[in-house]
Design a protein around this motif. Structure first.
Motif, mmCIF file in Angstrom:
data_model
loop_
_atom_site.group_PDB
_atom_site.id
_atom_site.type_symbol
_atom_site.label_atom_id
_atom_site.label_comp_id
_atom_site.label_asym_id
_atom_site.label_seq_id
_atom_site.Cartn_x
_atom_site.Cartn_y
_atom_site.Cartn_z
ATOM 1 N N HIS A 22 0.828 -1.216 0.000
ATOM 2 C CA HIS A 22 0.000 0.000 0.000
ATOM 3 C C HIS A 22 0.856 1.257 0.000
ATOM 4 C CE1 HIS A 22 -4.113 -1.328 0.054
ATOM 5 N NE2 HIS A 22 -3.854 -2.227 0.982
ATOM 6 N N LEU A 23 1.992 1.231 0.672
ATOM 7 C CA LEU A 23 2.872 2.389 0.682
ATOM 8 C C LEU A 23 3.378 2.689 -0.725
ATOM 9 C CD1 LEU A 23 4.344 4.528 2.345
ATOM 10 C CD2 LEU A 23 6.203 2.886 2.673
ATOM 11 N N ALA A 24 3.791 1.648 -1.448
ATOM 12 C CA ALA A 24 4.243 1.838 -2.832
ATOM 13 C C ALA A 24 3.125 2.390 -3.697
ATOM 14 C CB ALA A 24 4.770 0.518 -3.393
ATOM 15 N N LYS A 25 1.927 1.854 -3.534
ATOM 16 C CA LYS A 25 0.787 2.340 -4.321
ATOM 17 C C LYS A 25 0.457 3.796 -3.980
ATOM 18 C CE LYS A 25 -1.962 -1.563 -5.920
ATOM 19 N NZ LYS A 25 -2.218 -1.023 -7.251
ATOM 20 N N VAL A 78 -3.083 5.223 1.428
ATOM 21 C CA VAL A 78 -2.527 5.712 2.693
ATOM 22 C C VAL A 78 -3.269 5.057 3.855
ATOM 23 C CG1 VAL A 78 -2.288 7.725 4.199
ATOM 24 C CG2 VAL A 78 -1.666 7.893 1.791
ATOM 25 N N GLN A 79 -4.583 4.957 3.739
ATOM 26 C CA GLN A 79 -5.378 4.283 4.761
ATOM 27 C C GLN A 79 -4.929 2.834 4.915
ATOM 28 O OE1 GLN A 79 -9.436 3.422 3.670
ATOM 29 N NE2 GLN A 79 -10.178 3.599 5.778
ATOM 30 N N GLY A 80 -4.703 2.146 3.796
ATOM 31 C CA GLY A 80 -4.253 0.757 3.850
ATOM 32 C C GLY A 80 -2.877 0.619 4.472
ATOM 33 N N ALA A 81 -2.003 1.595 4.219
ATOM 34 C CA ALA A 81 -0.662 1.547 4.804
ATOM 35 C C ALA A 81 -0.696 1.828 6.302
ATOM 36 C CB ALA A 81 0.249 2.558 4.106
ATOM 37 N N ALA A 130 -11.229 0.214 14.127
ATOM 38 C CA ALA A 130 -11.513 1.612 14.503
ATOM 39 C C ALA A 130 -10.444 2.534 13.929
ATOM 40 C CB ALA A 130 -11.568 1.739 16.024
ATOM 41 N N ARG A 131 -9.164 2.131 14.037
ATOM 42 C CA ARG A 131 -8.071 2.952 13.510
ATOM 43 C C ARG A 131 -8.194 3.103 11.993
ATOM 44 N NH1 ARG A 131 -4.342 0.215 15.580
ATOM 45 N NH2 ARG A 131 -4.313 1.343 17.547
ATOM 46 N N TYR A 132 -8.655 2.072 11.343
ATOM 47 C CA TYR A 132 -8.858 2.108 9.894
ATOM 48 C C TYR A 132 -9.809 3.246 9.513
ATOM 49 C CZ TYR A 132 -10.151 0.222 5.260
ATOM 50 O OH TYR A 132 -10.397 0.046 3.923
ATOM 51 N N HIS A 133 -10.892 3.373 10.268
ATOM 52 C CA HIS A 133 -11.866 4.427 9.978
ATOM 53 C C HIS A 133 -11.394 5.795 10.469
ATOM 54 C CE1 HIS A 133 -14.976 1.945 8.226
ATOM 55 N NE2 HIS A 133 -14.781 1.049 9.174
ATOM 56 N N VAL A 134 -10.639 5.838 11.550
ATOM 57 C CA VAL A 134 -10.063 7.101 12.004
ATOM 58 C C VAL A 134 -9.132 7.669 10.934
ATOM 59 C CG1 VAL A 134 -8.450 8.143 13.648
ATOM 60 C CG2 VAL A 134 -10.270 6.650 14.475
ATOM 61 N N ALA A 135 -8.321 6.785 10.348
ATOM 62 C CA ALA A 135 -7.382 7.214 9.315
ATOM 63 C C ALA A 135 -8.121 7.854 8.141
ATOM 64 C CB ALA A 135 -6.545 6.025 8.831
#
Length: 272
Positions: free
Chosen positions: A82-85, A143-146, A192-197
């Motif tokens: 995900h960072l590369a993408k 970015v969310q995935g990373a 939860a962190r996924y949605h916060v991001a």
């Protein structure tokens, strides 16, 4: 386009189009190559899905908050992917923004050029602008995935092809009856962190787009040229509309982050 766009500017546009095409191809091919490393390689999504499912079952049965070695390997791979993408999508976004600006400037400067040439420039500029917005969405999603690679892997548990149905049933039961075990607590926290991001990313994007909208509309009002006013107003309107979408996304993700259990339960019940 050749008579409407000066030769040098036309060459720059062609270079930008070529760079954008190369970045699109790289976005599809390169992240997997960069994410792989010595001793850790996945041939495709099916390999990754199988590896994650096997590692997750082992992690769930461990009863520990700490990832097992196999799960940590998969999560680390997904982070790098995900960072590369995200980096490639950001580069593509920058190129498409420059391309859209040049095309629309060429449209404004076209003057007495033929109607067909002006329409081609307007259409090309519109396509570049829409693709830039699509690239922005890709930046945010990756970015969310990373930020939360484990949470973004969870949908891979689902599906009929060798899905760990027994473990999924156990997770679903624990979510329903409120029984908390260490792996489930980690899943809830990460979800939860996924949605916060995404809420944070969408909120920042909305603010930036609204700022751009204000600048564009102000420039539109002050511009003495009618064609220029129309272009600036169009971009301002597009920025405002997308900012509104980002506000909705931010609110929805904030709601999910404040109460992640129902959303996580819905994932395991109905899929993502």
């Amino acid at each position: 386009m050749s008579s409407a766009v000066p030769a040098r500017s036309g060459r720059v546009v062609l270079v930008l189009v070529a760079v954008a095409g190369a970045l699109i191809a790289a976005f599809v091919v390169v992240p997997r190559l960069l994410a792989n490393r010595t001793g850790v390689s996945f041939g495709g999504e099916s390999d990754l899905r199988r590896a994650f499912r096997t590692a997750f079952v082992e992690y769930w049965r461990s009863g520990s908050r700490e990832f097992t070695a196999d799960l940590a390997t998969v999560v680390d791979y997904w982070f790098r992917y995900h960072l590369a993408k995200a980096v490639l999508a950001a580069m593509l976004l920058a190129v498409l923004v420059v391309l859209a600006v040049r095309l629309w400037r060429a449209f404004v400067a076209a003057g007495a050029a033929g109607r067909g040439q002006r329409m081609m420039l307007a259409a090309s500029g519109s396509v570049a602008a829409v693709l830039a917005l699509c690239s922005l969405v890709l930046v945010l999603a990756n970015v969310q995935g990373a930020v939360t690679p484990f949470a973004s892997l969870l949908p891979m548990l689902l599906g009929e092809d060798s899905a760990p149905t027994e473990v999924i049933t156990q997770v679903d039961r624990r979510l329903a009856d409120g029984t908390r075990v260490a792996p489930l607590e980690v899943m809830i926290d990460e979800f939860a962190r996924y949605h916060v991001a995404m809420a944070a990313l969408a909120a920042v994007t909305a603010v930036l787009l609204l700022g751009a909208c204000a600048i564009l509309w102000r420039a539109s009002v002050r511009s003495p040229d009618r064609r220029s006013r129309r272009v600036l107003a169009w971009f301002g309107t597009l920025s405002a509309l997308f900012a509104l979408v980002m506000v909705v996304v931010a609110v929805a993700n904030t709601t999910n982050a404040s109460n992640p259990v129902p959303g996580l339960a819905a994932l395991f019940t109905n899929g993502w």
